[in-house]
Motif scaffolding. Sequence first.
Motif, PDB file in Angstrom:
ATOM      1  N   ASP A  44      12.933   7.192   2.110  1.00  0.00           N
ATOM      2  CA  ASP A  44      13.733   8.411   2.224  1.00  0.00           C
ATOM      3  C   ASP A  44      14.763   8.485   1.101  1.00  0.00           C
ATOM      4  OD1 ASP A  44      12.372   9.255   4.438  1.00  0.00           O
ATOM      5  OD2 ASP A  44      13.841   8.487   5.882  1.00  0.00           O
ATOM      6  N   GLU A  45      15.440   7.363   0.851  1.00  0.00           N
ATOM      7  CA  GLU A  45      16.421   7.330  -0.231  1.00  0.00           C
ATOM      8  C   GLU A  45      15.738   7.525  -1.579  1.00  0.00           C
ATOM      9  OE1 GLU A  45      19.593   4.235  -2.363  1.00  0.00           O
ATOM     10  OE2 GLU A  45      18.678   3.719  -0.420  1.00  0.00           O
ATOM     11  N   ALA A  46      14.590   6.880  -1.759  1.00  0.00           N
ATOM     12  CA  ALA A  46      13.873   6.977  -3.029  1.00  0.00           C
ATOM     13  C   ALA A  46      13.377   8.394  -3.281  1.00  0.00           C
ATOM     14  CB  ALA A  46      12.715   5.993  -3.056  1.00  0.00           C
ATOM     15  N   THR A  47      12.778   9.025  -2.276  1.00  0.00           N
ATOM     16  CA  THR A  47      12.250  10.373  -2.466  1.00  0.00           C
ATOM     17  C   THR A  47      13.373  11.404  -2.600  1.00  0.00           C
ATOM     18  OG1 THR A  47      12.027  10.601  -0.056  1.00  0.00           O
ATOM     19  CG2 THR A  47      10.073   9.901  -1.293  1.00  0.00           C
ATOM     20  N   ASP A  48      14.488  11.182  -1.925  1.00  0.00           N
ATOM     21  CA  ASP A  48      15.626  12.089  -2.076  1.00  0.00           C
ATOM     22  C   ASP A  48      16.146  12.051  -3.510  1.00  0.00           C
ATOM     23  OD1 ASP A  48      17.871  13.798  -0.953  1.00  0.00           O
ATOM     24  OD2 ASP A  48      19.015  12.084  -1.723  1.00  0.00           O
ATOM     25  N   THR A  49      16.212  10.861  -4.083  1.00  0.00           N
ATOM     26  CA  THR A  49      16.647  10.738  -5.479  1.00  0.00           C
ATOM     27  C   THR A  49      15.652  11.416  -6.405  1.00  0.00           C
ATOM     28  OG1 THR A  49      17.728   8.626  -4.973  1.00  0.00           O
ATOM     29  CG2 THR A  49      17.339   9.138  -7.292  1.00  0.00           C
ATOM     30  N   ALA A  50      14.369  11.221  -6.161  1.00  0.00           N
ATOM     31  CA  ALA A  50      13.339  11.828  -7.001  1.00  0.00           C
ATOM     32  C   ALA A  50      13.435  13.357  -6.970  1.00  0.00           C
ATOM     33  CB  ALA A  50      11.955  11.376  -6.547  1.00  0.00           C
ATOM     34  N   SER A  51      13.784  13.921  -5.826  1.00  0.00           N
ATOM     35  CA  SER A  51      13.844  15.380  -5.702  1.00  0.00           C
ATOM     36  C   SER A  51      14.986  15.984  -6.503  1.00  0.00           C
ATOM     37  CB  SER A  51      13.986  15.766  -4.221  1.00  0.00           C
ATOM     38  OG  SER A  51      15.246  15.345  -3.707  1.00  0.00           O
ATOM     39  N   ARG A  52      15.892  15.168  -7.023  1.00  0.00           N
ATOM     40  CA  ARG A  52      17.020  15.669  -7.808  1.00  0.00           C
ATOM     41  C   ARG A  52      16.662  15.877  -9.276  1.00  0.00           C
ATOM     42  NH1 ARG A  52      21.273  11.228  -6.202  1.00  0.00           N
ATOM     43  NH2 ARG A  52      22.588  12.293  -7.747  1.00  0.00           N
TER      44      ARG A  52
ATOM     45  N   TRP B 288      11.231   0.646  -5.246  1.00  0.00           N
ATOM     46  CA  TRP B 288      10.361   1.716  -4.777  1.00  0.00           C
ATOM     47  C   TRP B 288       9.775   2.489  -5.957  1.00  0.00           C
ATOM     48  CZ3 TRP B 288       8.466   3.074  -0.085  1.00  0.00           C
ATOM     49  CH2 TRP B 288       8.999   2.400   1.022  1.00  0.00           C
ATOM     50  N   PHE B 289       8.531   2.896  -5.806  1.00  0.00           N
ATOM     51  CA  PHE B 289       7.845   3.726  -6.783  1.00  0.00           C
ATOM     52  C   PHE B 289       7.457   5.026  -6.085  1.00  0.00           C
ATOM     53  CE2 PHE B 289       7.055  -0.722  -7.595  1.00  0.00           C
ATOM     54  CZ  PHE B 289       7.287  -0.865  -8.956  1.00  0.00           C
ATOM     55  N   VAL B 290       7.913   6.141  -6.606  1.00  0.00           N
ATOM     56  CA  VAL B 290       7.584   7.452  -6.053  1.00  0.00           C
ATOM     57  C   VAL B 290       6.816   8.227  -7.120  1.00  0.00           C
ATOM     58  CG1 VAL B 290       8.453   9.578  -5.033  1.00  0.00           C
ATOM     59  CG2 VAL B 290       9.693   7.422  -4.677  1.00  0.00           C
ATOM     60  N   ARG B 291       5.610   8.647  -6.790  1.00  0.00           N
ATOM     61  CA  ARG B 291       4.788   9.391  -7.742  1.00  0.00           C
ATOM     62  C   ARG B 291       4.369  10.720  -7.115  1.00  0.00           C
ATOM     63  NH1 ARG B 291      -0.282   6.754 -10.948  1.00  0.00           N
ATOM     64  NH2 ARG B 291       1.427   5.353 -11.568  1.00  0.00           N
ATOM     65  N   TRP B 292       4.515  11.788  -7.902  1.00  0.00           N
ATOM     66  CA  TRP B 292       4.140  13.104  -7.409  1.00  0.00           C
ATOM     67  C   TRP B 292       3.776  14.007  -8.589  1.00  0.00           C
ATOM     68  CZ3 TRP B 292       8.945  11.648  -8.661  1.00  0.00           C
ATOM     69  CH2 TRP B 292       9.833  12.571  -9.227  1.00  0.00           C
ATOM     70  N   ARG B 293       3.263  15.182  -8.253  1.00  0.00           N
ATOM     71  CA  ARG B 293       2.900  16.170  -9.261  1.00  0.00           C
ATOM     72  C   ARG B 293       3.833  17.370  -9.111  1.00  0.00           C
ATOM     73  NH1 ARG B 293      -3.569  16.824  -9.618  1.00  0.00           N
ATOM     74  NH2 ARG B 293      -2.938  17.807 -11.589  1.00  0.00           N
ATOM     75  N   PRO B 294       4.885  17.466  -9.958  1.00  0.00           N
ATOM     76  CA  PRO B 294       5.830  18.584  -9.821  1.00  0.00           C
ATOM     77  C   PRO B 294       5.187  19.927 -10.089  1.00  0.00           C
ATOM     78  CG  PRO B 294       6.237  17.333 -11.843  1.00  0.00           C
ATOM     79  CD  PRO B 294       5.254  16.541 -11.039  1.00  0.00           C
TER      80      PRO B 294
ATOM     81  N   PRO C  81       0.823  -1.217   0.000  1.00  0.00           N
ATOM     82  CA  PRO C  81       0.000   0.000   0.000  1.00  0.00           C
ATOM     83  C   PRO C  81       0.855   1.265   0.000  1.00  0.00           C
ATOM     84  CG  PRO C  81      -0.828  -1.592   1.588  1.00  0.00           C
ATOM     85  CD  PRO C  81       0.500  -2.114   1.127  1.00  0.00           C
ATOM     86  N   PRO C  82       0.401   2.333  -0.673  1.00  0.00           N
ATOM     87  CA  PRO C  82       1.173   3.573  -0.743  1.00  0.00           C
ATOM     88  C   PRO C  82       1.140   4.351   0.565  1.00  0.00           C
ATOM     89  CG  PRO C  82      -0.928   3.843  -1.849  1.00  0.00           C
ATOM     90  CD  PRO C  82      -0.841   2.396  -1.463  1.00  0.00           C
ATOM     91  N   THR C  83       2.172   5.149   0.769  1.00  0.00           N
ATOM     92  CA  THR C  83       2.245   6.056   1.910  1.00  0.00           C
ATOM     93  C   THR C  83       2.507   7.469   1.390  1.00  0.00           C
ATOM     94  OG1 THR C  83       4.624   5.670   2.175  1.00  0.00           O
ATOM     95  CG2 THR C  83       3.134   4.273   3.443  1.00  0.00           C
ATOM     96  N   ASP C  84       2.090   8.475   2.157  1.00  0.00           N
ATOM     97  CA  ASP C  84       2.288   9.866   1.748  1.00  0.00           C
ATOM     98  C   ASP C  84       3.749  10.269   1.927  1.00  0.00           C
ATOM     99  OD1 ASP C  84      -0.403  10.128   1.185  1.00  0.00           O
ATOM    100  OD2 ASP C  84      -0.899  10.848   3.212  1.00  0.00           O
ATOM    101  N   VAL C  85       4.274  11.016   0.948  1.00  0.00           N
ATOM    102  CA  VAL C  85       5.646  11.526   1.006  1.00  0.00           C
ATOM    103  C   VAL C  85       5.644  12.936   0.419  1.00  0.00           C
ATOM    104  CG1 VAL C  85       6.729   9.250   0.812  1.00  0.00           C
ATOM    105  CG2 VAL C  85       6.212  10.561  -1.273  1.00  0.00           C
ATOM    106  N   ARG C  86       6.790  13.585   0.486  1.00  0.00           N
ATOM    107  CA  ARG C  86       6.978  14.880  -0.155  1.00  0.00           C
ATOM    108  C   ARG C  86       8.225  14.810  -1.024  1.00  0.00           C
ATOM    109  NH1 ARG C  86       3.375  18.473   1.615  1.00  0.00           N
ATOM    110  NH2 ARG C  86       4.431  20.188   0.513  1.00  0.00           N
ATOM    111  N   VAL C  87       8.119  15.364  -2.227  1.00  0.00           N
ATOM    112  CA  VAL C  87       9.225  15.368  -3.183  1.00  0.00           C
ATOM    113  C   VAL C  87       9.468  16.808  -3.614  1.00  0.00           C
ATOM    114  CG1 VAL C  87      10.076  14.533  -5.400  1.00  0.00           C
ATOM    115  CG2 VAL C  87       8.575  13.078  -4.012  1.00  0.00           C
ATOM    116  N   GLY C  88      10.604  17.354  -3.229  1.00  0.00           N
ATOM    117  CA  GLY C  88      10.892  18.738  -3.567  1.00  0.00           C
ATOM    118  C   GLY C  88       9.841  19.699  -3.058  1.00  0.00           C
TER     119      GLY C  88
END
Length: 348
Positions: free
Chosen positions: A210-218, A188-194, A164-171
């Motif tokens: 944390d590692e996945a979302t940090d990479t996504a924010s780059r 890991w799958f990270v999905r967001w709306r830039p 199940p998905p969990t809430d995160v923040r990307v950038g």
Amino acid sequence: MFSDLDQQLATTLKHHAGGNIDPAPIVEHARRRGHRLRLRRRWLITGGAAAACAFLATAVMVIPAGRAPDGAAMPATALVLPDAPGEPGAIARPDVVGADPGVVHFTTDSLVSGAWSATWSAGRGVESVEFRGTAGQARFVLARSAATLDGLQQTLSSAGRPQPPTDVRVGGRPGVAWFDPSGDTKLWFVRWRPVDGLWAQLDIYATGHDEATDTASRVRFDGAHRCVVPFRLQSLPPGGRLLGCSVTLLRPERGSFDQASLVVGDESGRWLTVRAQRVPGGDPMAGDLVAGPYRARRQGSDVLEMLVKPCVVEAFLKGRGNGYTEPEGLTVLSGYQPALDLDHPDTW
């Protein structure tokens, strides 16, 4: 804001976990992969050195090549596409994402700089890059709808048990993340709306969110690159136009170019794919079909192939719907114009 995203993800995860799997894309991918391996084996046996191949200034996803030697030095820009001066980034113009096969409206320089293989693609509503390196493997995709992301085939292997998905923040932007067990690490799958009107997703092997979302924010959305392949198609069928393209770049010590594809289609919804892949040189292929200055031959019922050293060039006629006819495929191949320098994408 993300209630619709949560609902869509829940539906998608349930579907992939318990639904029937359509074998057609898997079979087609295996068939084409097997054909590619047979081509490489054939030219390795005949021997020869690779020279210069192929040319284009429009358009570009596909399967990275084998592993490069550990510790090999590589410039930071080796796997990055040429800049697209004057083209907006995705933040400035979210409406153009995936609409132009000649432009990628995001940058991932800091991510691909450590890789030894990167596959870029654009067109038909999607822009993406998939890369591999000593640090691992990942794919980033940008589209204008969540449904488009849901419809893409997964390219990184997993156990097929999405959690199940969990809430995160990307950038600073809200999103969701979920994982699928995969050996010692998790996929890991990270999905967001830039930005409103765009959906982004990063698939990556990581130890945690944390590692996945940090990479996504780059990933950055304030610049653009030209999607280029090392050839042009000068003869398109009536009504035909470029819909998408894909190019795989390698570390410089292996030669920058591995393979590239252009998709040609028309308003009726049909399309074909022309793919060039670098292989060791050899004697010209025996072909009984004429494609302009080239000799081509049939490879099965729906593939035409020819040798334009140092590349094997194929036309896949049955991309969608009724596909294109053999004469139309030969017309497309007759207009194949290779680049003079295969190893410098900025000259394509």
